[in-house]
Write a protein that holds these residues in place. Structure first.
Motif, PDB file in Angstrom:
ATOM      1  N   ARG A 159       0.828  -1.202   0.000  1.00 14.54           N
ATOM      2  CA  ARG A 159       0.000   0.000   0.000  1.00 14.54           C
ATOM      3  C   ARG A 159       0.872   1.265   0.000  1.00 14.54           C
ATOM      4  O   ARG A 159       0.475   2.290  -0.565  1.00 14.54           O
ATOM      5  CB  ARG A 159      -0.923  -0.019   1.216  1.00 14.54           C
ATOM      6  N   THR A 160       2.006   1.190   0.618  1.00 14.29           N
ATOM      7  CA  THR A 160       2.916   2.348   0.605  1.00 14.29           C
ATOM      8  C   THR A 160       3.388   2.645  -0.812  1.00 14.29           C
ATOM      9  O   THR A 160       3.390   3.803  -1.268  1.00 14.29           O
ATOM     10  CB  THR A 160       4.123   2.089   1.515  1.00 14.29           C
ATOM     11  N   ARG A 165      -3.203   9.552  -2.423  1.00 14.00           N
ATOM     12  CA  ARG A 165      -4.254   8.995  -1.567  1.00 14.00           C
ATOM     13  C   ARG A 165      -5.298  10.071  -1.309  1.00 14.00           C
ATOM     14  O   ARG A 165      -4.964  11.233  -1.055  1.00 14.00           O
ATOM     15  CB  ARG A 165      -3.647   8.524  -0.239  1.00 14.00           C
ATOM     16  N   ALA A 166      -6.549   9.661  -1.423  1.00  7.80           N
ATOM     17  CA  ALA A 166      -7.651  10.580  -1.138  1.00  7.80           C
ATOM     18  C   ALA A 166      -7.877  10.650   0.359  1.00  7.80           C
ATOM     19  O   ALA A 166      -7.608   9.686   1.099  1.00  7.80           O
ATOM     20  CB  ALA A 166      -8.918  10.122  -1.847  1.00  7.80           C
ATOM     21  N   ALA A 211      -5.216  13.779   2.632  1.00  7.46           N
ATOM     22  CA  ALA A 211      -4.926  13.498   1.223  1.00  7.46           C
ATOM     23  C   ALA A 211      -3.422  13.578   0.988  1.00  7.46           C
ATOM     24  O   ALA A 211      -2.717  14.388   1.605  1.00  7.46           O
ATOM     25  CB  ALA A 211      -5.657  14.486   0.318  1.00  7.46           C
ATOM     26  N   ALA A 212      -2.923  12.719   0.107  1.00  4.94           N
ATOM     27  CA  ALA A 212      -1.491  12.700  -0.224  1.00  4.94           C
ATOM     28  C   ALA A 212      -1.335  12.707  -1.734  1.00  4.94           C
ATOM     29  O   ALA A 212      -2.007  11.937  -2.443  1.00  4.94           O
ATOM     30  CB  ALA A 212      -0.815  11.468   0.380  1.00  4.94           C
ATOM     31  N   LYS A 213      -0.459  13.575  -2.243  1.00  4.62           N
ATOM     32  CA  LYS A 213      -0.208  13.651  -3.675  1.00  4.62           C
ATOM     33  C   LYS A 213       0.754  12.541  -4.095  1.00  4.62           C
ATOM     34  O   LYS A 213       1.514  12.025  -3.289  1.00  4.62           O
ATOM     35  CB  LYS A 213       0.384  15.006  -4.041  1.00  4.62           C
ATOM     36  N   PRO A 214       0.738  12.177  -5.382  1.00  2.00           N
ATOM     37  CA  PRO A 214       1.725  11.190  -5.858  1.00  2.00           C
ATOM     38  C   PRO A 214       3.141  11.710  -5.627  1.00  2.00           C
ATOM     39  O   PRO A 214       3.415  12.904  -5.705  1.00  2.00           O
ATOM     40  CB  PRO A 214       1.402  11.060  -7.345  1.00  2.00           C
ATOM     41  N   VAL A 215       4.036  10.800  -5.325  1.00  5.43           N
ATOM     42  CA  VAL A 215       5.421  11.149  -5.023  1.00  5.43           C
ATOM     43  C   VAL A 215       6.307  10.618  -6.130  1.00  5.43           C
ATOM     44  O   VAL A 215       6.181   9.465  -6.544  1.00  5.43           O
ATOM     45  CB  VAL A 215       5.867  10.549  -3.670  1.00  5.43           C
TER      46      VAL A 215
END
Length: 408
Positions: free
Chosen positions: A46-47, A55-56, A63-67
């Motif tokens: 999942r990480t 992640r919403a 929320a997390a933006k793509p890295v």
């Protein structure tokens, strides 16, 4: 350093996490699946999915933006990168020379020297420049945005100086040289002539008045390509002595007394002014032709002007093949000054005179009646032109150079 899976999963700082992300994306770029890449890096599936897709927000999870790790630029770059600046700082601490650092970065030594001088800092009381790469990168980024405010627009003193000289019909290059001579210790007052041209020609800058463009020798308000010169091939009754037979001493301009001549023509070819330029000093003399530009009028004006010169300044005269010189033999008999004629359509063989004619068009625009000007006005124009500094004379004026010759 090879990547290794960390045994402890406790937080160990940003550096460790960055290396794991870089290794994960490197494996994904090689074609591995998310599961296989996560197993090799030692992270949860999942990480890895969150790193790739973000992640919403849900519940207590934000929320997390793509890295994606920053890409290292490949290949040569016109500008120094942050990695280059870090390399410069490291090598400076190791007492490496500028040329050694430049060779390692495949740059010019002047590029490295200029980078240290512009983006380094000088601590108070120290004579050495301290170079900090990240601060240098920040300074470079601050200077990069365009457009920038023009140097002329930021200084009222500089703008007024340039405007005053343009009103006197000085060229931008003459103005820039005068700035360096008049303000040697003030770099904020130094500009190149291209800066002046851009302030005049580029729309929307407003650094110089647009009407000042008419004070330039061309009188144009915008740039355009040069035009080809007209071709004229008149004939003479008396044989011409061509420029190929002119003494060699004339070409190198070492001996004064050799002149170039021509006419500038007025409206409807009905009036003219004669121009004489001394090749060594670029000194200008104007011929008053109120009764037209016939062969007799030009001959008489040339004879009268030559009689005002000392003997050592009467060596030769070079002219084009204009019909006004039909009585060139009579002029030579009266003054003992030989006349040499240029080849057809070869104005560069009288370069000094052609340049001077361009300067004179600021005072005598095309399409105007030149017969209306008095002898006194012609003398005033010649005096003003002879008082301008010339680059080809090491920024002396023609009058100063001629005075030295006469005094010697």
């Amino acid at each position: 350093m090879d990547f290794r899976i960390r045994e402890s999963r406790k937080p160990q700082g940003r550096g460790t996490l960055v290396r794991e992300r870089e290794e994960y994306f490197r494996l994904m770029d090689q074609g591995l699946t998310n599961t296989a890449a996560c197993e090799r890096v030692g992270i949860n599936r999942r990480t890895g999915k969150r790193w790739r897709h973000g992640r919403a927000a849900s519940g207590r999870n934000k929320a997390a933006k793509p890295v994606r790790p920053p890409l290292v630029p490949q290949g040569p770059s016109r500008y120094l990168r942050e990695s280059d600046r870090i390399h410069i700082a490291d090598r400076l601490r190791e007492k490496a020379s500028i040329r050694a650092i430049a060779a390692e970065l495949d740059r010019s030594p002047s590029t490295i020297s200029r980078e240290i001088r512009r983006n380094g800092t000088r601590p108070p009381g120290s004579s050495r420049i301290a170079y900090r790469p990240h601060a240098a990168q920040a300074r470079a980024n601050d200077r990069r945005p365009r457009p920038k405010p023009g140097k002329i627009g930021q200084s009222h003193e500089l703008r007024n100086f340039i405007q005053d000289r343009l009103d006197l019909r000085w060229s931008p290059e003459q103005i820039c040289q005068a700035l360096r001579a008049g303000f040697p210790d003030r770099p904020e007052m130094h500009v190149v002539h291209e800066t002046v041209y851009q302030a005049l020609y580029v729309q929307g800058r407003g650094e110089l008045r647009r009407e000042l463009a008419r004070a330039l020798r061309t009188g144009r308000v915008r740039r355009k390509p040069r035009r080809q010169a007209q071709q004229r091939q008149p004939r003479f009754r008396d044989p011409m002595v061509m420029i190929s037979e002119r003494p060699v001493e004339v070409a190198d301009r070492a001996v004064p007394g050799h002149w170039e001549g021509d006419l500038i023509i007025g409206k409807d070819n009905g009036s003219a002014i004669g121009t004489l330029v001394e090749r060594s000093t670029r000194y200008v003399m104007l011929l008053h032709l109120p009764n037209g530009r016939g062969t007799e009028a030009v001959r008489d004006a040339l004879v009268a002007t030559a009689q005002t010169l000392p003997a050592h300044l009467k060596r030769s005269l070079t002219w084009d093949q204009g019909s006004e010189m039909g009585r060139h033999r009579e002029f030579t008999l009266a003054t003992d000054v030989p006349v040499y004629f240029c080849d057809p359509a070869s104005p560069w063989q009288r370069g000094s005179n052609e340049n001077t004619n361009g300067l004179l068009r600021q005072y005598f625009p095309k399409g105007t009646d030149l017969a209306s000007h008095t002898r006194e006005y012609l003398d005033a124009v010649a005096a003003e032109l002879n008082g301008r500094p010339r680059k080809t004379l090491d920024w002396e004026t023609p009058a100063e150079r001629l005075h030295k010759l006469l005094a010697a």
